[in-house]
Design an enzyme around this catalytic site. Structure first.
Site, PDB file in Angstrom:
ATOM      1  N   LYS A   1      13.731 -26.387  13.640  1.00  0.00           N
ATOM      2  CA  LYS A   1      14.309 -27.139  14.762  1.00  0.00           C
ATOM      3  C   LYS A   1      15.797 -27.325  14.452  1.00  0.00           C
ATOM      4  O   LYS A   1      16.188 -28.209  13.688  1.00  0.00           O
ATOM      5  CB  LYS A   1      13.601 -28.491  14.885  1.00  0.00           C
ATOM      6  CG  LYS A   1      13.667 -29.145  16.263  1.00  0.00           C
ATOM      7  CD  LYS A   1      15.045 -29.335  16.839  1.00  0.00           C
ATOM      8  CE  LYS A   1      15.599 -30.719  16.663  1.00  0.00           C
ATOM      9  NZ  LYS A   1      16.998 -30.821  17.173  1.00  0.00           N
TER      10      LYS A   1
ATOM     11  N   GLY B   1      21.494 -33.917   7.657  1.00  0.00           N
ATOM     12  CA  GLY B   1      22.117 -34.667   8.743  1.00  0.00           C
ATOM     13  C   GLY B   1      22.534 -36.042   8.263  1.00  0.00           C
ATOM     14  O   GLY B   1      22.758 -36.241   7.062  1.00  0.00           O
ATOM     15  N   SER B   2      22.583 -36.983   9.186  1.00  0.00           N
ATOM     16  CA  SER B   2      23.129 -38.291   8.842  1.00  0.00           C
ATOM     17  C   SER B   2      22.146 -39.124   8.026  1.00  0.00           C
ATOM     18  O   SER B   2      20.926 -38.920   8.074  1.00  0.00           O
ATOM     19  CB  SER B   2      23.498 -39.056  10.114  1.00  0.00           C
ATOM     20  OG  SER B   2      22.316 -39.475  10.768  1.00  0.00           O
TER      21      SER B   2
ATOM     22  N   GLY C   1      18.138 -39.637   8.418  1.00  0.00           N
ATOM     23  CA  GLY C   1      17.317 -39.328   7.245  1.00  0.00           C
ATOM     24  C   GLY C   1      16.357 -40.454   6.902  1.00  0.00           C
ATOM     25  O   GLY C   1      15.206 -40.228   6.539  1.00  0.00           O
TER      26      GLY C   1
ATOM     27  N   GLU D   1      19.059 -34.287   2.894  1.00  0.00           N
ATOM     28  CA  GLU D   1      20.429 -33.958   2.476  1.00  0.00           C
ATOM     29  C   GLU D   1      21.348 -34.662   3.483  1.00  0.00           C
ATOM     30  O   GLU D   1      21.434 -34.231   4.635  1.00  0.00           O
ATOM     31  CB  GLU D   1      20.585 -32.434   2.523  1.00  0.00           C
ATOM     32  CG  GLU D   1      21.920 -31.911   2.115  1.00  0.00           C
ATOM     33  CD  GLU D   1      22.374 -32.484   0.816  1.00  0.00           C
ATOM     34  OE1 GLU D   1      21.615 -32.431  -0.157  1.00  0.00           O
ATOM     35  OE2 GLU D   1      23.490 -33.037   0.775  1.00  0.00           O
TER      36      GLU D   1
ATOM     37  N   CYS E   1      29.630 -32.405   4.944  1.00  0.00           N
ATOM     38  CA  CYS E   1      29.148 -33.542   4.149  1.00  0.00           C
ATOM     39  C   CYS E   1      29.879 -33.595   2.823  1.00  0.00           C
ATOM     40  O   CYS E   1      29.928 -34.633   2.180  1.00  0.00           O
ATOM     41  CB  CYS E   1      27.641 -33.504   3.979  1.00  0.00           C
ATOM     42  SG  CYS E   1      27.009 -31.948   3.440  1.00  0.00           S
TER      43      CYS E   1
ATOM     44  N   GLU F   1      31.163 -42.772   6.189  1.00  0.00           N
ATOM     45  CA  GLU F   1      31.397 -41.360   6.515  1.00  0.00           C
ATOM     46  C   GLU F   1      31.880 -41.248   7.963  1.00  0.00           C
ATOM     47  O   GLU F   1      31.231 -41.750   8.875  1.00  0.00           O
ATOM     48  CB  GLU F   1      30.101 -40.556   6.342  1.00  0.00           C
ATOM     49  CG  GLU F   1      30.330 -39.070   6.535  1.00  0.00           C
ATOM     50  CD  GLU F   1      29.082 -38.238   6.268  1.00  0.00           C
ATOM     51  OE1 GLU F   1      28.035 -38.567   6.851  1.00  0.00           O
ATOM     52  OE2 GLU F   1      29.177 -37.260   5.509  1.00  0.00           O
TER      53      GLU F   1
HETATM   54  C1  UN1 Z   1      27.537 -29.222   4.395  1.00  0.00           C
HETATM   55  O1  UN1 Z   1      28.609 -29.764   4.652  1.00  0.00           O
HETATM   56  O2  UN1 Z   1      26.491 -29.657   4.917  1.00  0.00           O
HETATM   57  O3  UN1 Z   1      30.209 -26.791  -0.377  1.00  0.00           O
HETATM   58  C2  UN1 Z   1      27.389 -28.027   3.549  1.00  0.00           C
HETATM   59  C3  UN1 Z   1      30.491 -26.662   0.810  1.00  0.00           C
HETATM   60  C4  UN1 Z   1      29.711 -25.652   1.621  1.00  0.00           C
HETATM   61  C5  UN1 Z   1      28.477 -26.252   2.192  1.00  0.00           C
HETATM   62  C6  UN1 Z   1      28.663 -27.563   2.903  1.00  0.00           C
HETATM   63  N1  UN1 Z   1      29.390 -24.532   0.795  1.00  0.00           N
HETATM   64  O4  UN1 Z   1      31.354 -27.318   1.342  1.00  0.00           O
END
Ligand code: UN1
Length: 512
Positions: A190, A243-244, A248, A265, A299, A400
């Protein structure tokens, strides 16, 4: 091409505006409901890529049933044979890189260099996980009893539900789907609402590589309609989510009643530490790329820079001067250095945090304004924004933002810098710029994150090492590297007694 939902290999001008389809049991099929939402370019809201079906529990149910039906056969396929499909997928993705990147830029905004990198990351992951098809090491250990063999092996778990983010529309799904597949699981995917076309392209690449029907299924739609039924479904054994942190937490709660294995994550508030002996030019380059790459929508983004007071002014002046020169625009234009925010909602979040920073008394050193003139008027553009004189208690230093806003803080020592870096809820990535190897090693040891860099920004993880974070960033799991196999397999310890008699562990002592 067999896939109705396929966007590749049509050029953008040929792409018809159609309603995308789900991919269930090897077929591109319409969702049960006729309700849709638009997939429009965040750089140009007049550019309609397609209509996204609002799939519901009925569609999810079919996808899970197909995945469940495919599992017994796929589970028993030799892992090296499963891996051959991943090798072919790597080649297909590589061959289609330009087209897939162009579609990705068009639907979620990041610049072409980065969307090509996104596809490349999936190629890398496909190669890595294909290699795992011939490794997937377990342990063989000596038994404490004579004529007894002891070993451990990985077994697949079943149907895995993958709920992914829009900022890495092919890379992040590849981090989840490819290890799951090589381990022998089947998948219901999804993707994020904001990047459905890239999800379609990724699934088509795997289908074209020869994945048997039902092994990978795609259900498009929003979280409540298509995500929630996946969380509740009793036949789904694993949920992997990017995601956020707020979402999560809800996912973890929703999965608790059925004891699903959950891999989360989530957010980050990543810091670059700049020491007084740092190569400042390099640190400025790193802070720019880490803070404004992907419009700050990673992230891993470097949303905080903690600078030693002795070089604070020199760093800040150079950083602000460079931020002012960044070319903001449509990511399809090769001259653009920073694209739009992905959506109006995401841009509003940026605008809201700019106001918060000003109310909190941070100094707006550059940026702070939505770009609305000319070609910018059709998209979600914002100036690269730097707040100076930020203190660690300010919300802009703790929460964030996921946009082009960087907070610069000052520190008096390495210890204080590390303390500031650790003083947030998240723990994904951090970095230090210093020439002093002792300082680098102290920071490497004491900054409590899942990823750490020396003389490089906080972004740019490679696929063959574990990826993930501490504290509110995750729930203890890691993706990528061989760590990904731990999410998508379970250990089975196997003892084979070939003595022909009853031997009791811990009780019968073997004479020597
Ligand atoms: C993400 O922001 O969810 O290390 C992944 C990094 C990338 C992956 C980011 N290879 O910034």
């Amino acid at each position: 091409m067999t896939g109705y939902g396929t966007l590749w290999p049509m050029s953008m001008s040929e792409t018809p505006v159609s309603t995308y389809r789900n991919f269930i049991d090897g077929q591109w099929v319409p969702a049960e409901s006729a309700a849709t939402f638009d997939n429009r370019s965040p750089a140009n809201q007049d550019d309609l890529l397609g209509r996204v079906p609002m799939s519901s529990a009925a569609d999810v149910g079919q996808a899970v049933a197909a995945a469940r039906a495919a599992f017994p056969h796929w589970r028993l396929a030799p892992a090296p044979r499963r891996a051959e499909i991943l090798y072919r997928a790597a080649q297909i993705l590589s061959d289609r890189k330009q087209d897939l990147a162009a579609t990705m830029t068009r639907e979620m905004g990041k610049i072409l260099d980065e969307t090509r990198g996104d596809v490349q990351e999936a190629v890398d992951m496909a190669q890595l996980m294909a290699g795992e098809g011939r490794r997937m090491y377990g342990q063989t250990v000596p038994s404490e009893l004579r004529d007894k063999f002891a070993m451990s092996l990985r077994q697949p778990i079943g149907v895995c539900g993958m709920i992914t983010a829009w900022n890495f529309p092919i890379a992040v799904p590849s981090w989840k789907i490819l290890p799951a597949l090589v381990c022998g699981n089947t998948v219901v995917f999804k993707p994020a609402e904001e990047a459905p076309a890239s999800a379609i392209n990724f699934v088509q690449a795997l289908a074209d590589a020869g994945l048997p029907k039902g092994v990978l299924n795609l259900v498009l739609g929003d979280g409540p309609g298509a995500g929630a039924p996946l969380l509740a479904h009793p036949d789904v054994s694993v949920i992997s989510f990017t995601g956020s942190t707020e979402t999560g937490r809800l996912i973890n709660q929703a999965c608790a009643p059925t004891f699903k294995k959950v891999h989360l994550e989530m957010g980050g508030k990543n810091a670059i530490l700049v020491m007084d002996d740092a190569n400042l030019e390099l640190a400025v380059d790193g802070a720019l790329w880490g803070g404004f790459g992907t419009t700050g929508q990673r992230c891993t983004a470097a949303s905080r820079v903690v600078v030693h007071e002795k070089v604070y002014k020199a760093f800040l002046d150079a950083f602000v001067a460079r931020a002012k020169t960044l070319r903001v625009g449509d990511g399809l234009d090769p001259n653009t250095q920073m694209g739009p925010s992905v959506s109006e909602a995401q841009l509003q979040r940026v605008i809201e945090y700019v106001a918060i920073g000003q109310q909190e008394g941070a100094r707006l050193a550059t940026g702070g304004t939505r770009l609305t003139t000319g070609a910018w008027s059709k998209g979600f553009f914002h100036e690269p924004t730097v707040f100076a004189d930020v203190t660690r208690s300010m919300r802009i230093a703790r929460e964030e933002i996921f946009g082009p806003v960087v907070s610069v803080l000052s520190c008096a020592s390495l210890d204080e810098a590390i303390d500031i870096a650790n003083d947030v809820a998240y723990g994904l990535s951090a970095s230090i710029y210093t020439q002093d190897i002792n300082k680098a090693f102290v920071a490497m040891r004491d900054v409590y994150t899942g990823i750490f860099y020396v003389n490089a920004p906080t972004i740019g993880a490679e696929v063959h090492l574990p990826f993930g974070g501490t504290k509110a960033t995750g729930n203890g799991h890691r993706e990528a590297g061989t760590a990904a196999l731990d999410v998508f397999s379970e250990w089975k310890s196997v003892y084979v007694d070939f003595s022909g008699k009853l031997q009791r562990a811990q009780i019968d002592v073997v004479d020597i």
